[in-house]
Scaffold this motif. Sequence first.
Motif, PDB file in Angstrom:
ATOM      1  N   UNK A   5      21.271  50.912  38.411  1.00 12.03           N
ATOM      2  CA  UNK A   5      20.544  51.389  39.589  1.00 12.03           C
ATOM      3  C   UNK A   5      21.275  50.942  40.834  1.00 12.03           C
ATOM      4  N   UNK A   6      22.239  50.040  40.616  1.00 10.92           N
ATOM      5  CA  UNK A   6      23.157  49.590  41.660  1.00 10.92           C
ATOM      6  C   UNK A   6      24.500  49.303  40.987  1.00 10.92           C
ATOM      7  N   UNK A   7      25.585  49.335  41.752  1.00  5.39           N
ATOM      8  CA  UNK A   7      26.917  49.252  41.130  1.00  5.39           C
ATOM      9  C   UNK A   7      27.322  47.827  40.793  1.00  5.39           C
ATOM     10  N   UNK A   8      27.873  47.624  39.599  1.00  4.81           N
ATOM     11  CA  UNK A   8      28.334  46.312  39.149  1.00  4.81           C
ATOM     12  C   UNK A   8      29.710  46.432  38.495  1.00  4.81           C
ATOM     13  N   UNK A   9      30.576  45.469  38.838  1.00  2.00           N
ATOM     14  CA  UNK A   9      31.847  45.316  38.117  1.00  2.00           C
ATOM     15  C   UNK A   9      31.792  43.934  37.477  1.00  2.00           C
ATOM     16  N   UNK A  10      32.143  43.855  36.191  1.00  2.76           N
ATOM     17  CA  UNK A  10      32.059  42.592  35.468  1.00  2.76           C
ATOM     18  C   UNK A  10      33.427  42.181  34.950  1.00  2.76           C
ATOM     19  N   UNK A  11      33.854  40.963  35.321  1.00  4.54           N
ATOM     20  CA  UNK A  11      35.112  40.375  34.845  1.00  4.54           C
ATOM     21  C   UNK A  11      34.776  39.362  33.744  1.00  4.54           C
ATOM     22  N   UNK A  12      35.682  39.207  32.783  1.00  2.00           N
ATOM     23  CA  UNK A  12      35.405  38.330  31.651  1.00  2.00           C
ATOM     24  C   UNK A  12      36.438  37.216  31.527  1.00  2.00           C
ATOM     25  N   UNK A  13      36.951  36.768  32.689  1.00  2.00           N
ATOM     26  CA  UNK A  13      37.987  35.717  32.609  1.00  2.00           C
ATOM     27  C   UNK A  13      37.624  34.512  33.473  1.00  2.00           C
ATOM     28  N   UNK A  14      36.354  34.091  33.407  1.00  2.00           N
ATOM     29  CA  UNK A  14      35.952  32.849  34.077  1.00  2.00           C
ATOM     30  C   UNK A  14      35.175  33.102  35.350  1.00  2.00           C
ATOM     31  N   UNK A  15      34.538  32.051  35.849  1.00  2.00           N
ATOM     32  CA  UNK A  15      33.606  32.162  36.988  1.00  2.00           C
ATOM     33  C   UNK A  15      34.319  32.147  38.338  1.00  2.00           C
ATOM     34  N   UNK A  16      35.513  31.568  38.403  1.00  2.00           N
ATOM     35  CA  UNK A  16      36.122  31.246  39.704  1.00  2.00           C
ATOM     36  C   UNK A  16      36.360  32.476  40.586  1.00  2.00           C
ATOM     37  N   UNK A  17      36.630  33.604  39.941  1.00  2.50           N
ATOM     38  CA  UNK A  17      36.974  34.798  40.734  1.00  2.50           C
ATOM     39  C   UNK A  17      35.856  35.189  41.704  1.00  2.50           C
ATOM     40  N   UNK A  18      34.602  34.891  41.324  1.00  2.00           N
ATOM     41  CA  UNK A  18      33.463  35.334  42.160  1.00  2.00           C
ATOM     42  C   UNK A  18      33.588  34.779  43.578  1.00  2.00           C
ATOM     43  N   UNK A  19      33.798  33.479  43.686  1.00  3.54           N
ATOM     44  CA  UNK A  19      33.910  32.860  45.011  1.00  3.54           C
ATOM     45  C   UNK A  19      35.258  33.112  45.641  1.00  3.54           C
ATOM     46  N   UNK A  20      36.307  33.226  44.807  1.00  4.83           N
ATOM     47  CA  UNK A  20      37.689  33.372  45.325  1.00  4.83           C
ATOM     48  C   UNK A  20      37.962  34.789  45.800  1.00  4.83           C
ATOM     49  N   UNK A  21      37.580  35.786  45.025  1.00 10.33           N
ATOM     50  CA  UNK A  21      37.963  37.176  45.333  1.00 10.33           C
ATOM     51  C   UNK A  21      36.771  38.107  45.557  1.00 10.33           C
TER      52      UNK A  21
ATOM     53  N   UNK B 145      31.213  37.614  37.359  1.00 11.56           N
ATOM     54  CA  UNK B 145      32.323  36.932  36.689  1.00 11.56           C
ATOM     55  C   UNK B 145      31.762  36.074  35.558  1.00 11.56           C
ATOM     56  N   UNK B 146      32.270  36.330  34.342  1.00 14.47           N
ATOM     57  CA  UNK B 146      31.676  35.777  33.131  1.00 14.47           C
ATOM     58  C   UNK B 146      32.595  34.765  32.465  1.00 14.47           C
ATOM     59  N   UNK B 147      31.993  33.709  31.966  1.00 18.34           N
ATOM     60  CA  UNK B 147      32.657  32.761  31.050  1.00 18.34           C
ATOM     61  C   UNK B 147      31.871  32.875  29.739  1.00 18.34           C
ATOM     62  N   UNK B 148      32.539  33.376  28.705  1.00 23.58           N
ATOM     63  CA  UNK B 148      31.844  33.601  27.434  1.00 23.58           C
ATOM     64  C   UNK B 148      31.745  32.289  26.662  1.00 23.58           C
ATOM     65  N   UNK B 149      30.512  31.879  26.326  1.00 24.18           N
ATOM     66  CA  UNK B 149      30.307  30.653  25.546  1.00 24.18           C
ATOM     67  C   UNK B 149      30.336  30.992  24.053  1.00 24.18           C
ATOM     68  N   UNK B 150      29.632  32.062  23.692  1.00 23.59           N
ATOM     69  CA  UNK B 150      29.718  32.640  22.344  1.00 23.59           C
ATOM     70  C   UNK B 150      29.148  34.052  22.432  1.00 23.59           C
ATOM     71  N   UNK B 151      28.995  34.743  21.297  1.00 23.56           N
ATOM     72  CA  UNK B 151      28.598  36.161  21.378  1.00 23.56           C
ATOM     73  C   UNK B 151      27.173  36.340  21.886  1.00 23.56           C
ATOM     74  N   UNK B 152      26.405  35.239  21.963  1.00 28.16           N
ATOM     75  CA  UNK B 152      24.998  35.371  22.371  1.00 28.16           C
ATOM     76  C   UNK B 152      24.680  34.517  23.598  1.00 28.16           C
ATOM     77  N   UNK B 153      25.701  33.974  24.232  1.00 29.09           N
ATOM     78  CA  UNK B 153      25.431  33.217  25.465  1.00 29.09           C
ATOM     79  C   UNK B 153      26.662  33.211  26.372  1.00 29.09           C
TER      80      UNK B 153
END
Length: 274
Positions: free
Chosen positions: A146-162, A180-188
């Motif tokens: 319902x609103x636009x989202x881009x999701x990165x899967x290489x750690x949290x830092x990019x959110x504040x940096x870029x 910006x995502x840091x994957x802990x496992x397939x369910x978290x």
Amino acid sequence: MTIRFHKMQGLGNDFVVIDRRSQDFQASIHNVSRLCDRRFGVGCDQLVLLDAPEEGGGDVGVRFFNPDGSEAGACGNASRCVAALLGGAPVLRTRGGLLPSFRTESGEIGIDMGRPAFDWKSIPLACEMDSSSLPLPGAPAACSMGNPHATFFDGLERAGRDGAALERDPLFPERANIGCVDILDRRSIRLRVWERGAGLTLACGSGACAAVVNGVRRGLLDRRCEVLMDGGSLTIAWREADDHVLMIGAATHVFEGVLSRDALNGIDDDRAAS
Ligand SMILES: N[C@H](CCC[C@H](N)C(=O)O)C(=O)O
């Protein structure tokens, strides 16, 4: 003249809620940005307006505005707050569609956030492309909740940096929320979001939905995930049967307030946002 409001928060993503079914409030860019300002106004990540449902259906019309005055078609944490405020299981009519709500036995609030959209025109993207892997460094996946989202899967830092630059990348003609995502496992997962028109927030409900959906598309996540954000966690489930995304989490009423219209000066500003 004064304006009554509720201050609410969902995992530290905070909102001012004004019920326009009982009072006037013009959502001009000036009024929205002044009210959202943490020094000159009340202060919040988004302003939420409640209106009569009218022909759109649902129990209440709900609109979401960012501090820069732009309007968002979805706001997951605020949707849970509105459902908690109204009580029962209201159906919210938003620009992103009709959102049924429910309450869990543990007192958390659930929202059916509807179906994600992946085609470039719905997100929107600047031109036709595979939205599961965009031509940007970090190859994010994009979708609309319902609103636009881009999701990165290489750690949290990019959110504040870029985040600020990515929000306004030409690939996103209506800008975008940057998760910006840091994957802990397939369910978290851990998630940090630079929100369109608001910047870094402690949590983002629609962003959590987008992160799980995009992670499933990329083969990285299961359809039910815990999403841990700086302000708290949400349970997200992308239902296979009907493609709807369910979001469950806390919603808290912080205080009721009365705002002096003087605080908004220029309240009848003619640059109406809507
Ligand atoms: N905080 C909201 C997202 C606001 C999205 C807004 N920044 C936009 O312009 O789309 C949430 O919990 O989903």
